[in-house]
Design an enzyme around this catalytic site. Structure first.
Site, short mmCIF file in Angstrom:
data_model
loop_
_atom_site.label_atom_id
_atom_site.label_comp_id
_atom_site.label_asym_id
_atom_site.label_seq_id
_atom_site.Cartn_x
_atom_site.Cartn_y
_atom_site.Cartn_z
CB SER A 5 36.16 -0.41 -60.21
OG SER A 5 36.86 -1.66 -60.41
CE LYS A 16 32.67 -12.53 -62.48
NZ LYS A 16 32.65 -11.25 -61.91
CD GLU A 64 29.32 -9.79 -61.22
OE1 GLU A 64 30.32 -9.22 -60.90
OE2 GLU A 64 30.29 -11.19 -60.82
N GLY A 73 31.86 -7.47 -56.46
CA GLY A 73 30.55 -6.29 -55.52
C GLY A 73 29.55 -6.59 -55.69
N GLY A 77 34.70 -8.45 -65.07
CA GLY A 77 35.84 -8.52 -63.93
C GLY A 77 35.94 -9.63 -63.14
CB ALA A 78 37.69 -11.72 -62.17
CB THR A 138 28.86 -5.94 -61.61
OG1 THR A 138 28.00 -6.19 -62.00
CG2 THR A 138 28.74 -4.86 -60.50
O1 LIG Z 1 30.15 -8.91 -58.02
C1 LIG Z 1 31.61 -8.25 -58.22
C2 LIG Z 1 32.04 -8.79 -59.82
O2 LIG Z 1 32.60 -9.72 -59.34
C3 LIG Z 1 33.93 -7.98 -59.89
O3 LIG Z 1 33.27 -8.11 -61.42
C4 LIG Z 1 34.49 -7.53 -59.33
O4 LIG Z 1 35.13 -8.35 -58.79
C5 LIG Z 1 35.49 -7.11 -59.78
O5 LIG Z 1 35.53 -5.79 -59.19
P1 LIG Z 1 36.79 -4.68 -59.59
O6 LIG Z 1 36.53 -4.02 -61.77
O7 LIG Z 1 35.35 -3.49 -59.11
O8 LIG Z 1 37.92 -5.16 -59.21
#
Ligand SMILES: O=C[C@H](O)[C@H](O)[C@H](O)COP(=O)(O)O
EC number: 5.3.1.6
Length: 232
Positions: free
Chosen positions: A33, A100, A109, A103, A88-89, A31
């Site tokens: 961006s 993590k 996850e 989001g 993602g992280a 999940t």
């Molecule tokens: O809950 C969301 C996840 O852990 C995302 O993978 C993490 O926040 C990274 O998100 P982004 O790629 O938007 O920075």
């Protein structure tokens, strides 16, 4: 780094990671961006190259995006094992300990990750840190009694903040829980903290993913770079 540059690095990492998904696989789709770029690329391959794989998603948002491309999505309980999960992280350090949940998808996850043969994270270079904790640590909390959990965190000096959305409403996870972000600044003892959090009644899960990831693909201005965890 401005947002456009950061997005370019996220996209490059996502496109690189998409190569790990091949015909017939069961792939966990994370999940966020960065994962959006991954799913865009997988969708392109499904539509233009006839790639056929089955996805297990870690949020309703990712499910909607993937199904929009015609990617077949099944429930995590419909598969015995996931070949590879790409997510993602928010932060990762050199010990492959990470945060993590930025989001709010940390619970699903972590469930998908712990049922995967291989875990890959895609990040831009700003997420690779010496010590985790500058990013507020997300903790998923059951709404009933959440105020008491927050008070316990305050008493421990964890600096909790209940996450609100842009309209000032309490953020709800896909399981309808709240997210409390701990503004710790730095986390020197992540394992002790993880134990303390999970032992707190009302906490469902926390965003510490400690030595779980196998490979991190880092979007770097010189091209995607791979960090391999040799200690798992
Ligand atoms: O809950 C969301 C996840 O852990 C995302 O993978 C993490 O926040 C990274 O998100 P982004 O790629 O938007 O920075």
């Amino acid at each position: 780094m401005d947002k456009a540059q950061q997005d370019a690095l996220k996209k490059a990492a996502g496109i690189e990671a998409a190569k790990l998904v091949t015909d017939g696989m069961i792939a966990g789709l994370g999940t966020g961006s960065t994962v959006r770029f991954l799913v865009d690329e997988l969708g392109r391959r499904v539509q233009e190259e006839g790639l056929r794989f089955t996805g297990v998603t870690t949020s309703r948002r990712t499910q909607e995006q993937a199904e929009g491309y015609g990617i077949k999505i099944v429930d995590v309980d419909d598969v015995d094992r996931i070949d590879v999960t790409i997510d993602g992280a928010d932060e990762v350090d050199k010990n492959f300990d990470g945060i993590k949940g930025g989001g709010a998808a940390l619970l699903w996850e972590k469930i998908v990750a712990t049922n995967s043969d291989k875990i890959v994270w895609i990040v831009d270079e700003s997420k690779v840190v010496d010590t985790i904790g500058a990013f507020p640590l997300p903790v998923e909390v059951i709404p009933f009694g959440a105020g008491h959990v927050i008070k316990k965190f305050e008493a421990k000096g964890y600096k909790p903040v209940l996450r609100l959305d842009a309209d000032g409403k309490k953020v709800r996870t896909d399981e309808n829980n709240y997210v409390v972000d701990l503004h710790l600044g730095r986390i020197d003892h992540p394992r002790e903290l993880a134990e303390d959090l999970i032992d707190t009644v009302g906490v469902v899960e926390h965003g510490l993913f400690l030595n779980m990831v196998d490979t991190v693909i880092v979007g770097d201005p010189n091209g995607p770079r791979v960090m391999t965890n040799g200690n798992k």
